[in-house]
Design a protein around this motif. Structure first.
Motif, PDB file in Angstrom:
ATOM      1  N   PRO A  50      28.607   8.317  42.546  1.00  0.00           N
ATOM      2  CA  PRO A  50      27.721   7.161  42.727  1.00  0.00           C
ATOM      3  C   PRO A  50      28.161   5.947  41.922  1.00  0.00           C
ATOM      4  O   PRO A  50      28.541   6.050  40.754  1.00  0.00           O
ATOM      5  CB  PRO A  50      26.364   7.675  42.251  1.00  0.00           C
ATOM      6  N   ALA A  51      28.138   4.795  42.572  1.00  0.00           N
ATOM      7  CA  ALA A  51      28.298   3.497  41.930  1.00  0.00           C
ATOM      8  C   ALA A  51      26.958   2.767  42.030  1.00  0.00           C
ATOM      9  O   ALA A  51      25.994   3.283  42.592  1.00  0.00           O
ATOM     10  CB  ALA A  51      29.413   2.710  42.601  1.00  0.00           C
ATOM     11  N   TRP A  52      26.908   1.555  41.496  1.00  0.00           N
ATOM     12  CA  TRP A  52      25.646   0.822  41.499  1.00  0.00           C
ATOM     13  C   TRP A  52      25.086   0.645  42.907  1.00  0.00           C
ATOM     14  O   TRP A  52      23.871   0.746  43.120  1.00  0.00           O
ATOM     15  CB  TRP A  52      25.836  -0.530  40.826  1.00  0.00           C
ATOM     16  N   ALA A  53      25.946   0.366  43.880  1.00  0.00           N
ATOM     17  CA  ALA A  53      25.461   0.159  45.246  1.00  0.00           C
ATOM     18  C   ALA A  53      24.733   1.396  45.767  1.00  0.00           C
ATOM     19  O   ALA A  53      23.716   1.286  46.468  1.00  0.00           O
ATOM     20  CB  ALA A  53      26.630  -0.202  46.162  1.00  0.00           C
ATOM     21  N   ASP A  54      25.244   2.575  45.414  1.00  0.00           N
ATOM     22  CA  ASP A  54      24.615   3.826  45.868  1.00  0.00           C
ATOM     23  C   ASP A  54      23.245   4.010  45.225  1.00  0.00           C
ATOM     24  O   ASP A  54      22.265   4.342  45.909  1.00  0.00           O
ATOM     25  CB  ASP A  54      25.521   5.015  45.544  1.00  0.00           C
ATOM     26  N   TRP A  55      23.185   3.824  43.903  1.00  0.00           N
ATOM     27  CA  TRP A  55      21.906   4.019  43.225  1.00  0.00           C
ATOM     28  C   TRP A  55      20.860   3.012  43.718  1.00  0.00           C
ATOM     29  O   TRP A  55      19.707   3.379  43.985  1.00  0.00           O
ATOM     30  CB  TRP A  55      22.075   3.901  41.709  1.00  0.00           C
ATOM     31  N   LEU A  56      21.252   1.754  43.862  1.00  0.00           N
ATOM     32  CA  LEU A  56      20.313   0.723  44.285  1.00  0.00           C
ATOM     33  C   LEU A  56      19.763   1.004  45.688  1.00  0.00           C
ATOM     34  O   LEU A  56      18.567   0.842  45.946  1.00  0.00           O
ATOM     35  CB  LEU A  56      20.999  -0.642  44.246  1.00  0.00           C
ATOM     36  N   GLU A  57      20.645   1.450  46.572  1.00  0.00           N
ATOM     37  CA  GLU A  57      20.196   1.764  47.931  1.00  0.00           C
ATOM     38  C   GLU A  57      19.214   2.927  47.931  1.00  0.00           C
ATOM     39  O   GLU A  57      18.162   2.870  48.600  1.00  0.00           O
ATOM     40  CB  GLU A  57      21.399   2.080  48.821  1.00  0.00           C
ATOM     41  N   GLU A  58      19.542   3.972  47.183  1.00  0.00           N
ATOM     42  CA  GLU A  58      18.664   5.139  47.147  1.00  0.00           C
ATOM     43  C   GLU A  58      17.336   4.826  46.462  1.00  0.00           C
ATOM     44  O   GLU A  58      16.300   5.425  46.803  1.00  0.00           O
ATOM     45  CB  GLU A  58      19.370   6.294  46.438  1.00  0.00           C
ATOM     46  N   ALA A  59      17.367   3.898  45.499  1.00  0.00           N
ATOM     47  CA  ALA A  59      16.137   3.535  44.789  1.00  0.00           C
ATOM     48  C   ALA A  59      15.319   2.500  45.548  1.00  0.00           C
ATOM     49  O   ALA A  59      14.212   2.146  45.116  1.00  0.00           O
ATOM     50  CB  ALA A  59      16.474   3.006  43.400  1.00  0.00           C
ATOM     51  N   GLY A  60      15.850   2.007  46.672  1.00  0.00           N
ATOM     52  CA  GLY A  60      15.122   1.018  47.469  1.00  0.00           C
ATOM     53  C   GLY A  60      15.123  -0.365  46.873  1.00  0.00           C
ATOM     54  O   GLY A  60      14.232  -1.180  47.170  1.00  0.00           O
ATOM     55  N   ALA A  61      16.121  -0.675  46.040  1.00  0.00           N
ATOM     56  CA  ALA A  61      16.209  -1.996  45.403  1.00  0.00           C
ATOM     57  C   ALA A  61      17.011  -2.935  46.306  1.00  0.00           C
ATOM     58  O   ALA A  61      18.209  -3.145  46.109  1.00  0.00           O
ATOM     59  CB  ALA A  61      16.853  -1.873  44.026  1.00  0.00           C
ATOM     60  N   SER A  62      16.347  -3.520  47.281  1.00  0.00           N
ATOM     61  CA  SER A  62      17.034  -4.329  48.287  1.00  0.00           C
ATOM     62  C   SER A  62      17.347  -5.750  47.819  1.00  0.00           C
ATOM     63  O   SER A  62      18.112  -6.461  48.463  1.00  0.00           O
ATOM     64  CB  SER A  62      16.179  -4.397  49.560  1.00  0.00           C
ATOM     65  N   LYS A  63      16.769  -6.187  46.707  1.00  0.00           N
ATOM     66  CA  LYS A  63      16.958  -7.569  46.244  1.00  0.00           C
ATOM     67  C   LYS A  63      18.078  -7.717  45.215  1.00  0.00           C
ATOM     68  O   LYS A  63      18.321  -8.810  44.710  1.00  0.00           O
ATOM     69  CB  LYS A  63      15.652  -8.077  45.635  1.00  0.00           C
ATOM     70  N   VAL A  64      18.768  -6.642  44.880  1.00  0.00           N
ATOM     71  CA  VAL A  64      19.748  -6.659  43.793  1.00  0.00           C
ATOM     72  C   VAL A  64      21.156  -6.742  44.362  1.00  0.00           C
ATOM     73  O   VAL A  64      21.521  -5.970  45.253  1.00  0.00           O
ATOM     74  CB  VAL A  64      19.610  -5.409  42.894  1.00  0.00           C
ATOM     75  N   GLU A  65      21.959  -7.676  43.840  1.00  0.00           N
ATOM     76  CA  GLU A  65      23.361  -7.777  44.214  1.00  0.00           C
ATOM     77  C   GLU A  65      24.152  -6.738  43.424  1.00  0.00           C
ATOM     78  O   GLU A  65      24.286  -6.832  42.199  1.00  0.00           O
ATOM     79  CB  GLU A  65      23.891  -9.183  43.907  1.00  0.00           C
ATOM     80  N   ALA A  66      24.691  -5.733  44.133  1.00  0.00           N
ATOM     81  CA  ALA A  66      25.291  -4.571  43.470  1.00  0.00           C
ATOM     82  C   ALA A  66      26.580  -4.896  42.731  1.00  0.00           C
ATOM     83  O   ALA A  66      26.967  -4.177  41.804  1.00  0.00           O
ATOM     84  CB  ALA A  66      25.547  -3.469  44.492  1.00  0.00           C
ATOM     85  N   ASN A  67      27.297  -5.951  43.111  1.00  0.00           N
ATOM     86  CA  ASN A  67      28.617  -6.233  42.523  1.00  0.00           C
ATOM     87  C   ASN A  67      28.564  -7.168  41.327  1.00  0.00           C
ATOM     88  O   ASN A  67      29.611  -7.531  40.783  1.00  0.00           O
ATOM     89  CB  ASN A  67      29.537  -6.826  43.595  1.00  0.00           C
ATOM     90  N   ARG A  68      27.383  -7.575  40.907  1.00  0.00           N
ATOM     91  CA  ARG A  68      27.275  -8.463  39.756  1.00  0.00           C
ATOM     92  C   ARG A  68      27.638  -7.732  38.474  1.00  0.00           C
ATOM     93  O   ARG A  68      27.435  -6.542  38.356  1.00  0.00           O
ATOM     94  CB  ARG A  68      25.846  -9.003  39.636  1.00  0.00           C
TER      95      ARG A  68
END
Length: 314
Positions: A205-223
């Motif tokens: 898992p990278a940040w994009a994976d965790w954010l998607e699974e956590a339902g955090a749709s407003k977060v830019e994963a590559n920042r």
């Protein structure tokens, strides 16, 4: 059949070192001789065998097919000899060589290794760090702890600990955060710390994976900043530079000591885990058996404590 003269052991040792490094100069430094002496010994071995072991050019050497076959066999044989000599010379104090990744050694193994020394004071443990596959014979290793998908061949491997991922940061960062970190979408205005070594590893898992699974749709994963290892990303989080995606159990000790705090209850599953790897025959050594059993007990205890900590935090 005409018997051969006794095998030229010095020549074999010189050839094995030169073949391993593909360099007469590096082999000479390892053996504390001159490059000319290594070249002479290799030439002597070639004359003894009646064949060429190296393709030589002006600036480099390469093994012939016959040289490759001989080098592979000699590497195993000299590894066995070196291990036998180590055991014969150890007397009362048995030495145990353990190889693992730097982050696991620093964050999990080192903080609790004193307990093994208290239980087994006559066993001296030497820790080597690296991510490459362990060559137990050539490198003289007894036990390997690896972070990977499993499926290791030619060795005995057992699951030691799973490695789910979740966000962590320093207590000061959490306290001073504006806006506050109350839900996963609040990560949008805070720096994320990334582990470059996770890139390209399917199922890690990278940040994009965790954010998607956590339902955090407003977060830019590559920042945020990129680090070459989870160890450095975690250290940056401890220093208060942002939020890392911590790999359990690498963050457990820092969580218990208050250097890190866990932000949210959601975890991302990880296709990689921590594996205990050893040669089947090496597992029969009392020192190896004692160390492996201690690792299993520590991992089990650590898991129970971690589950209790999580229940208390959320």
């Amino acid at each position: 059949m005409k018997p051969r003269h006794p095998a030229p052991l010095n020549a074999l040792r010189s050839f094995e070192a030169a073949a391993r490094h593909l360099s007469f100069n590096v082999a000479a430094r390892e053996l504390f001789v001159t490059p000319a002496a290594v070249s002479h010994q290799v030439k002597h071995l070639e004359e003894y065998l009646g064949l060429s072991l190296f393709h030589r050019s002006h600036r480099s050497v390469a093994l012939t097919p016959e040289g490759q076959a001989l080098a592979s066999t000699l590497g195993a044989v000299f590894g066995q000899i070196d291990r036998a000599l180590d055991r014969a010379g150890s007397h009362a104090n048995a030495e145990l060589r353990v190889t693992t990744m730097e982050s696991f050694a620093a964050k999990w193994l080192a903080p609790r290794l004193h307990r093994f020394h208290l239980a087994q004071p006559d066993i001296r443990v030497r820790i080597d760090t690296g991510n490459q596959h362990a060559d137990f014979v050539r490198d003289g290793m007894d036990v390997a702890i690896r972070y990977g998908p499993g499926g290791y061949t030619g060795v005995h491997a057992e699951l030691l600990m799973k490695a789910p991922a979740y966000p962590v940061c320093s207590p000061g960062f959490q306290r001073d955060s504006a806006p506050s970190l109350d839900c996963p979408d609040d990560l949008n205005r805070h720096p994320l710390l990334h582990d470059e070594s996770a890139v390209g590893r399917p199922g890690v898992p990278a940040w994009a994976d965790w954010l998607e699974e956590a339902g955090a749709s407003k977060v830019e994963a590559n920042r945020g900043s990129m680090f070459p290892s989870i160890y450095l990303a975690q250290e940056a989080a401890i220093a208060g530079h942002g939020i890392a995606l911590g790999i359990d159990p690498l963050v457990r000790e820092d969580l218990r000591q208050g250097r890190l705090v866990r932000l949210f209850p959601h975890v991302a599953n990880n296709a990689y885990a921590f594996w205990l790897v050893q040669r089947d025959e090496a597992g029969q050594r009392p020192a190896v058996k004692a160390f492996c059993q201690w690792l299993r007990e520590e991992a089990e205890t650590d898991s129970r404590l971690d589950q209790a900590d999580v229940r208390g935090a959320f």
